[in-house]
Structure formats: structure tokens, C-alpha cells
Design an enzyme around this catalytic site. Structure first.
Site, PDB file in Angstrom:
ATOM      1  N   ASP A  45      47.320  -9.029  -9.878  1.00 46.39           N
ATOM      2  CA  ASP A  45      46.384  -8.493  -8.894  1.00 46.39           C
ATOM      3  C   ASP A  45      45.082  -8.054  -9.566  1.00 46.39           C
ATOM      4  O   ASP A  45      43.979  -8.353  -9.083  1.00 46.39           O
ATOM      5  CB  ASP A  45      47.027  -7.316  -8.153  1.00 46.39           C
ATOM      6  N   GLU A 117      50.205 -13.857  -7.197  1.00 46.17           N
ATOM      7  CA  GLU A 117      49.652 -12.890  -8.149  1.00 46.17           C
ATOM      8  C   GLU A 117      50.551 -12.754  -9.370  1.00 46.17           C
ATOM      9  O   GLU A 117      50.065 -12.633 -10.507  1.00 46.17           O
ATOM     10  CB  GLU A 117      49.473 -11.531  -7.469  1.00 46.17           C
TER      11      GLU A 117
END
Length: 223
Positions: A45, A117
């Protein structure tokens, strides 16, 4: 499903153990034991945010700070990442628990986005930032070519309200019901536009179930 095939699709070298961890959902880890992909997701992320911020800064010199922030947030939204993950056919490689698999977990926005992610995190740990950058450039940045679609994906519930108002279809509302044990609760959200049931969505939280329903409703109204 062979992870070698997934690695070929990604086009970068990722340590097999890290790639397997990246596609391991918490529901699978709960049932089978072992680790899940949430720590890799945390890392990915941050990497994604950095790479997208650099890209939009360089490519959109005409935008203000606030506009850059909106564009970046749209590109890194769960809906945008799920679109990238779908192009990668990531869903078929996921390791899911029985309950998650039974409720179409391989197609869920948040499950796909989180795994994408996690893969970025695994790529970074395996081969460095350039590998993560390569994945973002291939699967995420092309989404910037359609900024209107990106904005819609970033906030589907608000976009659905705006579309319903534009088409004079009435108010949007949701009815949510949960089913299953507390630790594996599955929520089903029914999305109504006016008095008509338009779409449904399922997920492990009420909020994400409503989001899934809104995405489905948007697709239907767009067609």
C-alpha cells in the site's frame, strides 16, 4: 493453479514463498494455519502510494495539490486496484477459506485489491523498487487514461447517487443482512434505486458489501 503462470503474467521475479504468501487471504490462514498476506499488503500500500504520487506529479503539471490528491486517491482506491487485478486474472490464483470462496471471494473488490497490494510488497522485497514499479506501470497507471472512470471507481456509492439523480430514478438505499458465525460473518447488501431492487453485493463487512452492491448497480445502469 500454478503460481509460475502468475509470475509470468507479472513479468518480474518474486520469491516463490513470498508470492504464495501474497495470494493467501486471512480466511485461508484461519482455516489452515500459518500466515496471511496482510503484512505484505501494508507494505505494498505504501509503495503503491509513492509510485502513483510520483507519476501523477510528473504527468499532470497543470493540476493543483488538491486535484493531484484526488487523482492519486482514485488510482489507489480498492475499486481501481480490483480492476487492475482483474486484468491480471489474479482471482483464480488466490488461496481462500471455504466460506470466502463460496461467496465469490475471487471477484470481491477488497479481496482483489488487498492481494494486488500484497504482490507489490512481495515484488519489492524480492527484487527491489523497480520490480514494483514495473507492475504498477503495466497494470495500474494505464487506468489514468480514463479519469472519469477512475473517479467513479474511487467512490462508487457517491457515483451511484449522482447517476440515479441524473437519470431521475429516485433515492438510493441499502438493506444489509448478515449470516454465519461471528468470526466468519458474511453480509449481503441489497441496493435499491427508487423502489426497485437493482443489485446485490456480498462481503465480510457491511460497508464493503454496500460498496460491492453499488459497483454492480453502476455497471447495470451504465449498460
Amino acid at each position: 493453479m500454478s503460481l509460475t503462470e502468475l509470475q509470468e503474467r507479472l513479468g518480474v521475479e518474486i520469491t516463490p514463498e513470498l508470492l504464495q504468501l501474497a495470494v493467501t487471504h486471512s480466511s485461508y490462514a484461519y482455516e489452515k494455519g500459518g500466515a496471511d498476506n496482510e503484512r505484505l499488503e501494508f507494505l505494498g500500500d505504501s509503495i503503491l502510494g509513492y509510485l502513483v504520487a510520483v507519476s501523477v506529479f510528473k504527468e499532470h503539471s497543470e493540476l493543483s495539490e488538491g486535484e493531484l490528491t484526488k487523482l492519486k486517491n482514485a488510482v489507489v482506491s480498492a475499486q481501481a486496484l480490483a480492476t487492475a487485478a482483474t486484468q491480471l486474472e489474479l482471482g483464480k490464483y488466490l488461496r481462500l477459506g471455504k466460506g470466502e470462496a463460496r461467496t465469490d471471494g475471487r471477484k470481491k473488490t477488497n479481496v482483489l485489491a488487498d492481494a494486488f497490494e500484497a504482490i507489490l510488497g512481495a515484488a519489492y522485497l524480492s527484487s527491489g523498487m523497480e520490480s514494483a514499479r514495473s507492475i504498477v506501470e503495466r497494470f495500474v497507471l494505464p487506468l489514468l487514461e480514463n479519469p472519469d472512470a477512475i473517479r467513479e471507481m474511487a467512490d462508487p456509492k457517491t457515483s451511484l447517487i449522482e447517476k440515479a439523480q441524473k437519470l431521475n430514478l429516485g433515492d438510493v438505499r441499502y438493506e444489509v443482512e448478515g449470516e454465519g458465525p461471528d468470526h466468519q460473518m458474511i453480509y449481503t447488501a441489497k441496493c435499491f434505486v427508487g423502489s426497485k431492487l437493482v443489485a446485490q453485493g456480498q462481503s465480510s463487512t457491511k460497508r464493503s458489501a454496500e460498496t460491492e452492491a453499488a459497483i454492480a448497480a453502476l455497471k447495470l445502469l451504465s449498460n
